[in-house]
Design a protein around this motif. Sequence first.
Motif, PDB file in Angstrom:
ATOM      1  N   GLY A  35      40.371  35.425  37.351  1.00 41.39           N
ATOM      2  CA  GLY A  35      40.377  37.428  38.620  1.00 41.39           C
ATOM      3  C   GLY A  35      39.786  37.876  37.833  1.00 41.39           C
ATOM      4  O   GLY A  35      39.307  39.009  38.960  1.00 41.39           O
ATOM      5  N   ALA A  36      38.658  37.797  36.866  1.00 46.14           N
ATOM      6  CA  ALA A  36      37.674  39.209  37.028  1.00 46.14           C
ATOM      7  C   ALA A  36      36.696  38.959  37.988  1.00 46.14           C
ATOM      8  O   ALA A  36      35.932  40.215  38.328  1.00 46.14           O
ATOM      9  N   MET A  37      36.035  37.546  38.051  1.00 54.18           N
ATOM     10  CA  MET A  37      35.318  37.728  39.654  1.00 54.18           C
ATOM     11  C   MET A  37      35.892  38.055  40.475  1.00 54.18           C
ATOM     12  O   MET A  37      35.127  38.432  41.158  1.00 54.18           O
ATOM     13  N   LEU A  52      42.157  45.512  36.372  1.00 56.46           N
ATOM     14  CA  LEU A  52      42.275  44.281  36.867  1.00 56.46           C
ATOM     15  C   LEU A  52      43.282  43.757  35.717  1.00 56.46           C
ATOM     16  O   LEU A  52      42.885  44.592  34.604  1.00 56.46           O
ATOM     17  N   MET A  53      44.702  43.956  36.024  1.00 50.92           N
ATOM     18  CA  MET A  53      45.893  43.326  35.162  1.00 50.92           C
ATOM     19  C   MET A  53      45.917  41.683  34.795  1.00 50.92           C
ATOM     20  O   MET A  53      45.952  40.934  35.489  1.00 50.92           O
ATOM     21  N   LYS A 109      40.337  35.076  28.629  1.00 47.92           N
ATOM     22  CA  LYS A 109      41.067  36.839  28.428  1.00 47.92           C
ATOM     23  C   LYS A 109      39.738  37.838  28.378  1.00 47.92           C
ATOM     24  O   LYS A 109      39.241  38.585  28.825  1.00 47.92           O
ATOM     25  N   ILE A 110      39.542  37.734  27.431  1.00 48.55           N
ATOM     26  CA  ILE A 110      38.334  38.757  26.793  1.00 48.55           C
ATOM     27  C   ILE A 110      36.758  38.586  27.397  1.00 48.55           C
ATOM     28  O   ILE A 110      36.325  39.842  27.761  1.00 48.55           O
ATOM     29  N   GLN A 111      36.775  38.120  27.636  1.00 46.73           N
ATOM     30  CA  GLN A 111      35.595  37.540  28.788  1.00 46.73           C
ATOM     31  C   GLN A 111      35.937  37.636  30.261  1.00 46.73           C
ATOM     32  O   GLN A 111      35.077  38.772  31.018  1.00 46.73           O
ATOM     33  N   ALA A 112      37.081  37.690  30.291  1.00 46.29           N
ATOM     34  CA  ALA A 112      37.325  38.139  31.668  1.00 46.29           C
ATOM     35  C   ALA A 112      36.754  39.907  31.494  1.00 46.29           C
ATOM     36  O   ALA A 112      37.178  40.527  31.943  1.00 46.29           O
ATOM     37  N   ALA A 113      37.314  40.012  30.352  1.00 48.14           N
ATOM     38  CA  ALA A 113      37.305  41.700  30.607  1.00 48.14           C
ATOM     39  C   ALA A 113      35.632  41.855  30.211  1.00 48.14           C
ATOM     40  O   ALA A 113      35.693  43.384  30.876  1.00 48.14           O
ATOM     41  N   ILE A 160      45.065  43.816  29.064  1.00 49.35           N
ATOM     42  CA  ILE A 160      45.904  41.858  28.845  1.00 49.35           C
ATOM     43  C   ILE A 160      47.584  42.688  28.406  1.00 49.35           C
ATOM     44  O   ILE A 160      47.294  43.787  27.829  1.00 49.35           O
ATOM     45  N   ALA A 161      48.033  42.725  29.339  1.00 51.19           N
ATOM     46  CA  ALA A 161      49.387  42.502  29.265  1.00 51.19           C
ATOM     47  C   ALA A 161      50.636  41.491  28.804  1.00 51.19           C
ATOM     48  O   ALA A 161      50.327  40.533  29.359  1.00 51.19           O
ATOM     49  N   ASP A 162      52.142  41.904  28.571  1.00 47.50           N
ATOM     50  CA  ASP A 162      53.110  40.696  28.520  1.00 47.50           C
ATOM     51  C   ASP A 162      53.210  40.383  29.621  1.00 47.50           C
ATOM     52  O   ASP A 162      54.811  41.603  30.262  1.00 47.50           O
TER      53      ASP A 162
END
Length: 361
Positions: free
Chosen positions: A150-152, A162-163, A210-214, A226-228
Motif C-alpha cells: 500500500g505504501a509503495m 494513504l489509509m 504498518k509503521i514501516q508503511a507509514a 492507521i485506523a479501524d
Amino acid sequence: MHRIVIKLGTGILTKGIGEIDTIRIQAICRQIAELRNRNIEVLVVSSGAIGMGMGNLKLRSRPTTLPKQQACASIGQSRLIQCWQNGLDPYDLLVGQILLTHEGLRIRNRYVNAKATIDQLLSYNVVPIINENDSVSAFEIRFGNNDTLGAMVASLAEASQLMVLSTVPGLIDMDGTGEIIPVVETIDSKIESMAKGTNSPTAVGGMIPKIQAAKIATAAGCETFIADGSAENIILRLIDGESIGTRFVASKAPLVSKKRWLAYFQRPLGSIQIDTGACNALIREERSLLAAGITKCDGNFHAGDVIDVVSQDGVPIARGECSYSSHEIRQIAGKALTEIETLFSDRKRFEVIHRDALVLL
Ligand code: GLU
C-alpha cells in the motif's frame, strides 16, 4: 487532483475464515463513489485473496507453505475482484485489476510503466484494485504484506493520503497511556518499539509492517492513517479531518521519485564499506561517493546495480546505483582519482555513485 490510496486488510473484507463480508464491501464502495463525486481519485490495495481461497478450500488455518498460499491466492483473487466489481456496479464504476510483484517494480522502466497504467485507469474514472501477484511471487521477490505494498503504491502513484484500514484501530501508546496515539509527527525508535505482532489466522500484518508503511509513505510526502476499517464511514470521516485512529504527518521535504525508488523499491545486490572521511562527505557535504574512501566490497554486482553503502561499523548509511561492477570496485578501492583515470581511461565519469543516483538512509 487529490489522490488517495485505501489499503484494506483481510480481516476487514472477510467474516470468519474466507467468507467475503459483502455488507462491508458495499459500505466501502459507497464511500469510494462519494469520493469520486468529490473529484478525489481512489486506488484500493485489497488483501483477501489468500483468505478467500482458504474459505473456498475449507482450510481452517493459513497454510504455511508457499505453494499452498499461492494456490489459495490463485483461487481467491478472481472471486475477490468480482466482489469489488459487484460493490461498485450500483455507481457505474469499473474496477481495473493490477497485480504487482516486488521484482517488477525493482526494474525502473516497469515501475514507470506501472505508474502510467494507474494514471490512465484513473483518467478513465476506473477504480484500480491492487494486490500482490501472490500466486507467482516467490519468497525473494515478495512484498510479503499489503501494508508495505500500500505504501509503495502511494509512493508510486504520488498519492497525498494513504489509509491503512484493518482490525487494528491505531497505534497504541504501550509505554504511557495505553490509548491510541492520535498524531505522530516523526517515526522514531520509540514509535517503532510500540509496534506489536498479530495472531489472527488470516492476517499477516500487525503493527510492525504498518509503521514501516507509514515510514515509506510519509517520506514520499503522503499523510498516512492507521485506523479501524470496520468503523462506520471511516473513509469519509478521515477525509473530512475527524481525529480517529493514528495520523502520521507527511514529510515536509519528501524524496524525489528516483530517490524513493532507490530507497524503498530495491533489494541491494551488494555493499561497499567506506571510511569516516567518505561518510562525512556523503552525509554532511552531500557529495558523490569516490573510490578513495572505499575500504571493502561485498557481493557480486554489475555496473548500474543498486548497492548499499555502509560505515566502518557496518551501519547502512546510503543506497545508490553503482557505476562500477564489484570486480572493478575491488580494483579501485582506496585509489586516488588520477590512478582510476589511468585504469579506466574510457570512462567519462569517475564517481563510484553519483549524488543524483544516491539516497541517504
Ligand atoms: N496479498 C495477500 C492476499 O491477498 C494479503 C497480504 C496481506 O494481507 O498483507 O491474501
